[in-house]
Design a protein around this motif. Structure first.
Motif, PDB file in Angstrom:
ATOM      1  N   GLU A  50      35.909  39.725  44.932  1.00  0.00           N
ATOM      2  CA  GLU A  50      35.506  40.291  43.642  1.00  0.00           C
ATOM      3  C   GLU A  50      36.371  39.620  42.575  1.00  0.00           C
ATOM      4  O   GLU A  50      37.320  40.189  42.038  1.00  0.00           O
ATOM      5  CB  GLU A  50      35.701  41.806  43.656  1.00  0.00           C
ATOM      6  N   TRP A  51      36.024  38.380  42.275  1.00  0.00           N
ATOM      7  CA  TRP A  51      36.887  37.525  41.470  1.00  0.00           C
ATOM      8  C   TRP A  51      37.109  38.061  40.057  1.00  0.00           C
ATOM      9  O   TRP A  51      38.225  38.025  39.544  1.00  0.00           O
ATOM     10  CB  TRP A  51      36.332  36.105  41.421  1.00  0.00           C
ATOM     11  N   GLN A  52      36.056  38.530  39.422  1.00  0.00           N
ATOM     12  CA  GLN A  52      36.200  39.038  38.062  1.00  0.00           C
ATOM     13  C   GLN A  52      37.109  40.261  38.021  1.00  0.00           C
ATOM     14  O   GLN A  52      37.963  40.387  37.138  1.00  0.00           O
ATOM     15  CB  GLN A  52      34.815  39.398  37.482  1.00  0.00           C
ATOM     16  N   THR A  53      36.932  41.147  38.994  1.00  0.00           N
ATOM     17  CA  THR A  53      37.791  42.326  39.063  1.00  0.00           C
ATOM     18  C   THR A  53      39.240  41.920  39.296  1.00  0.00           C
ATOM     19  O   THR A  53      40.159  42.454  38.664  1.00  0.00           O
ATOM     20  CB  THR A  53      37.329  43.259  40.196  1.00  0.00           C
ATOM     21  N   ALA A  54      39.444  40.965  40.185  1.00  0.00           N
ATOM     22  CA  ALA A  54      40.799  40.491  40.475  1.00  0.00           C
ATOM     23  C   ALA A  54      41.451  39.896  39.227  1.00  0.00           C
ATOM     24  O   ALA A  54      42.624  40.174  38.926  1.00  0.00           O
ATOM     25  CB  ALA A  54      40.766  39.456  41.596  1.00  0.00           C
ATOM     26  N   GLU A  55      40.692  39.094  38.497  1.00  0.00           N
ATOM     27  CA  GLU A  55      41.231  38.472  37.286  1.00  0.00           C
ATOM     28  C   GLU A  55      41.595  39.521  36.238  1.00  0.00           C
ATOM     29  O   GLU A  55      42.633  39.422  35.566  1.00  0.00           O
ATOM     30  CB  GLU A  55      40.226  37.478  36.727  1.00  0.00           C
ATOM     31  N   THR A  56      40.747  40.527  36.103  1.00  0.00           N
ATOM     32  CA  THR A  56      41.016  41.596  35.133  1.00  0.00           C
ATOM     33  C   THR A  56      42.276  42.369  35.511  1.00  0.00           C
ATOM     34  O   THR A  56      43.130  42.651  34.651  1.00  0.00           O
ATOM     35  CB  THR A  56      39.819  42.564  35.053  1.00  0.00           C
ATOM     36  N   LEU A  57      42.408  42.695  36.792  1.00  0.00           N
ATOM     37  CA  LEU A  57      43.574  43.440  37.248  1.00  0.00           C
ATOM     38  C   LEU A  57      44.852  42.618  37.126  1.00  0.00           C
ATOM     39  O   LEU A  57      45.917  43.156  36.779  1.00  0.00           O
ATOM     40  CB  LEU A  57      43.373  43.891  38.696  1.00  0.00           C
ATOM     41  N   ILE A  58      44.764  41.324  37.392  1.00  0.00           N
ATOM     42  CA  ILE A  58      45.939  40.466  37.256  1.00  0.00           C
ATOM     43  C   ILE A  58      46.358  40.372  35.792  1.00  0.00           C
ATOM     44  O   ILE A  58      47.553  40.352  35.466  1.00  0.00           O
ATOM     45  CB  ILE A  58      45.660  39.069  37.845  1.00  0.00           C
ATOM     46  N   ALA A  59      45.389  40.324  34.897  1.00  0.00           N
ATOM     47  CA  ALA A  59      45.700  40.316  33.466  1.00  0.00           C
ATOM     48  C   ALA A  59      46.389  41.621  33.059  1.00  0.00           C
ATOM     49  O   ALA A  59      47.351  41.615  32.279  1.00  0.00           O
ATOM     50  CB  ALA A  59      44.427  40.106  32.652  1.00  0.00           C
TER      51      ALA A  59
END
Length: 210
Positions: A47-56
Motif C-alpha cells: 500500500e505504497w501511498q499509505t506508506a508514503e503518507t505515514l512516513i511523511a
C-alpha cells in the motif's frame, strides 16, 4: 538563608522544566513508533501511498520530538528518544530497500550515525518478511535481489567493531541480522530448488505429451 531558598527554587524550576520535557518526549516517542509500525505494515501490504503518507507524518513527528528535547541533551540521547528515531530510520530505509530507491542518509533524515546504523539493521530484518511473502507465490528474482541486499548490509554492519557505548548496541542487532540472513538464505535456496524441480517435471510432462 534567603540565598539557599533562591538557589533551590531555581534548581527546582529547572527540574520541573526538564521533567515536563521528558514526559512530553515520552508521549511523542510512542506516537512516532506507532506511525512507523503502521508505515512498515503498509509497505508489506504494498500500500505504497499509505506508506508514503505515514512516513511523511512520521517525519513531522520526528521533527517535533527532536525539537522538544534539543535543549536537553540527556533527553535527546535517552533510550526512548533514540529508539523512536531509530524506528523512523527503519521505516524510511525499509521503504527505500523494497522499492529499489537510494537510501536516505543520516543527514537527510536528521539522525545520529549510530541511530541510522541500528535502523538499517532492523530494516534488513524486515526484508526477511518481504522475501517470505514473495516466495510463498513461487521463487523470483526479486527475492534474490532482497537477499543480496541483506547480505550487503550485514557485510557493512559487521565492520563496525566499536564499543556499544559508541554504536548504541549495534553489535547485538548485527548478530540478529546474521541469524535472520542465514535462515532467509536457506528459505530462498529451498524455494529455488523447488522451482527448478517443478520446471524439470513440467519439461518431462511436455516431452511425454509430444
Amino acid at each position: 538563608m534567603d540565598q539557599l531558598d533562591n538557589t533551590t527554587d531555581q534548581i527546582r524550576a529547572k527540574f520541573e522544566q526538564v521533567n515536563a520535557a521528558r514526559d512530553q518526549a515520552y508521549q511523542r516517542s510512542r506516537k512516532l513508533i506507532s506511525l512507523c509500525a503502521r508505515s512498515i505494515r503498509a509497505i508489506h501490504r504494498e500500500e505504497w501511498q499509505t506508506a508514503e503518507t505515514l512516513i511523511a507524518e512520521a517525519k513531522s513527528a520526528t521533527d517535533t520530538l527532536v525539537a522538544g528535547v534539543k535543549d536537553h541533551p540527556n533527553l535527546y540521547f535517552a533510550g526512548y528518544t533514540q529508539d523512536a528515531v531509530k524506528e523512523f530510520v527503519e521505516a524510511n530505509l525499509t521503504y527505500a530497500l523494497v522499492r529499489g530507491l537510494p537510501l536516505p542518509t543520516p543527514d537527510e533524515l536528521g539522525t545520529e550515525g549510530n541511530t541510522w546504523l541500528n535502523g538499517l539493521a532492523e530494516a534488513a530484518t524486515e526484508l526477511r518478511r518481504r522475501i517470505l511473502d514473495i516466495i510463498r507465490h513461487g521463487h523470483s528474482d526479486e527475492a534474490e535481489r532482497l537477499l543480496d541486499i541483506m547480505d550487503q548490509i550485514y557485510s557493512q554492519l559487521v565492520t563496525f567493531d566499536f564499543n556499544d557505548s559508541i554504536t548504541g548496541g549495534l553489535r547485538r542487532r548485527t548478530d540478529t541480522v546474521r541469524a535472520v540472513l542465514e535462515r532467509t538464505r536457506g528459505d530462498v535456496t529451498n524455494s529455488l530448488r523447488q522451482a527448478q524441480l517443478e520446471a524439470a517435471l513440467k519439461n518431462v510432462e511436455n516431452r511425454l505429451r509430444e
